[in-house]
Design an enzyme around this catalytic site. Structure first.
Site, short mmCIF file in Angstrom:
data_model
loop_
_atom_site.label_atom_id
_atom_site.label_comp_id
_atom_site.label_asym_id
_atom_site.label_seq_id
_atom_site.Cartn_x
_atom_site.Cartn_y
_atom_site.Cartn_z
N SER A 52 21.51 40.12 36.76
CA SER A 52 22.26 40.39 35.53
C SER A 52 23.75 40.52 35.88
O SER A 52 24.13 40.44 37.04
CB SER A 52 21.74 41.67 34.88
OG SER A 52 21.87 42.75 35.78
N GLY A 109 28.24 37.30 34.05
CA GLY A 109 29.34 36.78 33.24
C GLY A 109 28.88 35.81 32.17
O GLY A 109 29.64 34.92 31.78
N THR A 136 21.12 27.69 47.31
CA THR A 136 20.81 27.24 45.95
C THR A 136 19.40 27.63 45.51
O THR A 136 19.06 27.49 44.35
CB THR A 136 20.92 25.71 45.84
OG1 THR A 136 19.96 25.11 46.75
CG2 THR A 136 22.31 25.22 46.19
N ASP A 168 34.86 33.35 41.00
CA ASP A 168 35.54 34.60 40.64
C ASP A 168 36.99 34.29 40.30
O ASP A 168 37.69 33.61 41.06
CB ASP A 168 35.48 35.60 41.79
CG ASP A 168 34.05 36.02 42.13
OD1 ASP A 168 33.14 35.64 41.36
OD2 ASP A 168 33.84 36.72 43.13
N ALA A 169 37.46 34.78 39.14
CA ALA A 169 38.81 34.47 38.66
C ALA A 169 39.73 35.68 38.82
O ALA A 169 39.27 36.82 38.80
CB ALA A 169 38.75 34.04 37.20
N CYS A 214 40.53 58.88 18.62
CA CYS A 214 39.30 59.51 18.11
C CYS A 214 39.21 60.97 18.59
O CYS A 214 39.95 61.81 18.10
CB CYS A 214 38.09 58.67 18.50
SG CYS A 214 36.62 59.07 17.51
N HIS A 264 39.77 53.73 16.13
CA HIS A 264 39.76 53.10 17.46
C HIS A 264 40.64 51.85 17.45
O HIS A 264 40.15 50.73 17.26
CB HIS A 264 38.32 52.74 17.86
CG HIS A 264 37.50 53.91 18.27
ND1 HIS A 264 37.38 54.33 19.57
CD2 HIS A 264 36.77 54.78 17.53
CE1 HIS A 264 36.61 55.40 19.63
NE2 HIS A 264 36.23 55.70 18.40
N GLU A 269 41.92 50.19 19.77
CA GLU A 269 41.67 49.24 20.86
C GLU A 269 40.76 48.09 20.45
O GLU A 269 40.77 47.01 21.06
CB GLU A 269 41.08 49.96 22.08
CG GLU A 269 39.64 50.44 21.95
CD GLU A 269 39.47 51.80 21.31
OE1 GLU A 269 38.39 52.40 21.46
OE2 GLU A 269 40.42 52.28 20.65
#
Length: 535
Positions: free
Chosen positions: A13, A16, A189, A241-242, A381, A507, A509
């Site tokens: 899991s 991404g 793989t 990975d970025a 909040c 909220h 955000e």
């Protein structure tokens, strides 16, 4: 006809899948398509509203008041759309709906089974999402990992959809991991091959495989995966990975993922114009200044609990060519003796939302520090409620002032339940949820941030400011700069004699975007930068 794309995950899991789905959504939107997106979560909770943030991370609230998975935050930020209650479906919701129908006799006395009744309900949720939004493309992320017992009804339902509406209208994207074994110095793989084998055993042949990897994937490896997984070599997409999440859509576009999708679904749309997005990523990669914000919370060990807050801070920083560094401060560790040590090196202090009494006194100490030392402060909040309590205690001298949520026996309930909430016993779905209007007072920091008389923001709370304390607090310089249109509910508070001290009951955000920062966050970061420069 609406087209349907299903994103599944294998091997592990947290690969991404959500970012992949959101990035594809952005690319398709920039091709001129009307895109909607949804997340199916296999857990049996009806929604994540009553789940611990340690279990689930942040609860993301939509305009219509649905408490949903944090991936919906990624979807909204990437695709720049406002989602709704149809965008997050759980096993709990599916079973609840089916059982209610059974009780009403809608199955005509038949035996209710996983197939067809549960799978039909799942399919209906997929189709409904497209109908409600009139979408050209519906992207559906299936939570969990292929092989989990909980995911089986969802996978069976999406298998059936291809039979129902035809292969040209359905596409399957499978996200997997290619691990790098340091000791052997090679990538493997085999886990991906087995994951695809498992998916195919359920009747689903992926059309694209997105492989998450730390290292570059060689052409030989792509050829091998294509052979064993029975897909075209160009449909093996590398997801390395970025350095910033917002670079992922550009990486997928470079590998023609959106073109492969359009070819398969017979969508004849022009290439996505990603000029603005590319400029955003360049800006993010080349920020020249820094500012440090203390985030004083109780779930700081799991940063996903505050993911939208952190993203909103970053978005605000982009406007000022500034990298916002978050200093995570555990509220339970904050005392009057060590607060200077914990937050003294920061340029601004933010106290986010939360429930319950753990860490409350530490947050109040941090708020007092921000007020007395003229440090820019943003409360969200619970942060707004505690700012009110701190002022009542330390400026008005109301000893023992508190919220009736935290101390039901407080002599001064600065924060209290709404009268209509007093007899509510259920916790799930009974908060003040979703988008509500807020009327702003002119010549305040809040009005200066928005520059509009009425704004709409998303809420998730049960307790409110107790209006009997309003006159006394106003006399001492406490400003009620935002209220509900009827003036009954306090939405935003601020301080008169302070460079920038603002706290909101809602909220903010949740509506921030990378190219359009939320106004309160924008001005909070601006004030923090000014504070840094004045030191």
């Amino acid at each position: 006809m609406t087209k349907y794309i299903f994103v599944t995950g294998g091997v592990v899991s947290s690969l991404g899948k959500g970012i992949t789905a959101a990035s594809l959504g952005r690319l398709l939107k920039n091709r001129g398509l009307n895109v909607t997106i949804q997340k199916f979560d296999p857990y049996i909770n009806v929604d994540p509203g009553t789940m611990s943030p340690y279990q689930h991370g942040e609860v993301f609230v939509t305009d219509d008041g649905a408490e949903t998975d944090l991936d919906l935050g990624h979807y909204e930020r990437f695709i720049d759309i406002n989602l709704n209650k149809y965008s997050n479906v759980t096993t709990g919701k599916i079973y609840s709906s089916v059982l209610q129908k059974e009780r009403r006799g809608e199955y005509l006395g038949g035996t209710v089974q996983v197939i067809p009744h549960i799978t039909n309900e799942i399919k209906e949720r997929v189709y409904r999402s497209g109908r409600e939004t009139n979408a050209d493309v519906v992207i559906t992320e299936i939570g969990g990992t292929v092989g989990d017992i909980e995911s089986l009804p969802f996978l069976e339902a999406i298998r059936q959809i291809k039979s129902d509406i035809g292969r040209d209208n359905v596409m399957y994207i499978h996200c997997t991991l290619i691990p790098y074994l340091k000791a052997a110095g090679e990538m493997k793989t085999k886990p991906t091959q087995h994951s695809v084998k498992e998916l195919r055993s359920l009747g689903i042949q992926p059309n694209i495989i997105v492989v998450r990897t730390e290292m570059p994937v060689s052409q030989d490896m792509k050829d091998k995966l294509a052979l064993f997984c029975d897909i075209d070599t160009k449909a093996v997409i590398e997801a390395r990975d970025a350095d910033t999440l917002y670079a992922v859509p550009l990486s997928l576009q470079e590998q023609n993922m959106d073109q492969i999708v359009c070819d398969h679904l017979k969508l004849d749309n022009p290439a996505a114009d990603m000029t603005e997005w590319t400029a955003l990523v360049e800006k993010v990669r080349n920020l020249s200044k820094k500012t440090k914000i203390a985030l004083v919370g109780k779930y700081v060990e799991l940063q996903d609990a505050y993911i939208s807050v952190v993203e909103a801070l970053r978005h605000a920083g982009y406007s000022f060519d500034t990298d916002v560094e978050v200093k995570w401060v555990n509220a339970e560790h904050v005392t009057a003796e060590n607060v200077q040590e914990l937050v003294g090196d920061t340029d601004g202090i933010l106290v986010p939302g939360g429930f319950g009494d753990r860490g409350v006194e530490g947050k109040i100490v941090a708020i007092q520090y921000a007020r007395e030392n003229k440090v820019p402060f943003l409360g969200i909040c619970l942060g707004m409620q505690l700012a009110s309590i701190e002022f009542a205690r330390n400026v008005l001298g109301l000893e023992g002032a508190n919220s009736s949520e935290i101390n039901p026996d407080t002599p001064y309930a600065i924060i209290d339940l709404l009268p209509e909430q007093k007899d509510v016993e259920d916790l799930g779905g009974t908060l003040r949820l979703g988008l509500y209007p807020c009327k702003l007072s002119e010549e305040t920091n809040a009005y200066n941030a928005y520059n509009e008389p009425v704004v709409y923001e998303r809420h998730r709370h049960r307790y409110e400011f107790n209006n009997q304390f309003r006159p006394d607090m106003e006399k001492e310089g406490f400003v009620f700069s935002g209220t509900s249109p009827d003036g009954r509910l306090v939405e935003i508070i601020e301080l008169k004699d302070h460079p920038w001290f603002v706290a909101a009951q809602f909220h903010p955000e949740l509506v921030s975007r990378p190219n359009r920062p939320q106004p309160l966050f924008h001005d909070f970061v601006k004030a923090s930068i000014t504070n840094k420069e004045s030191k």
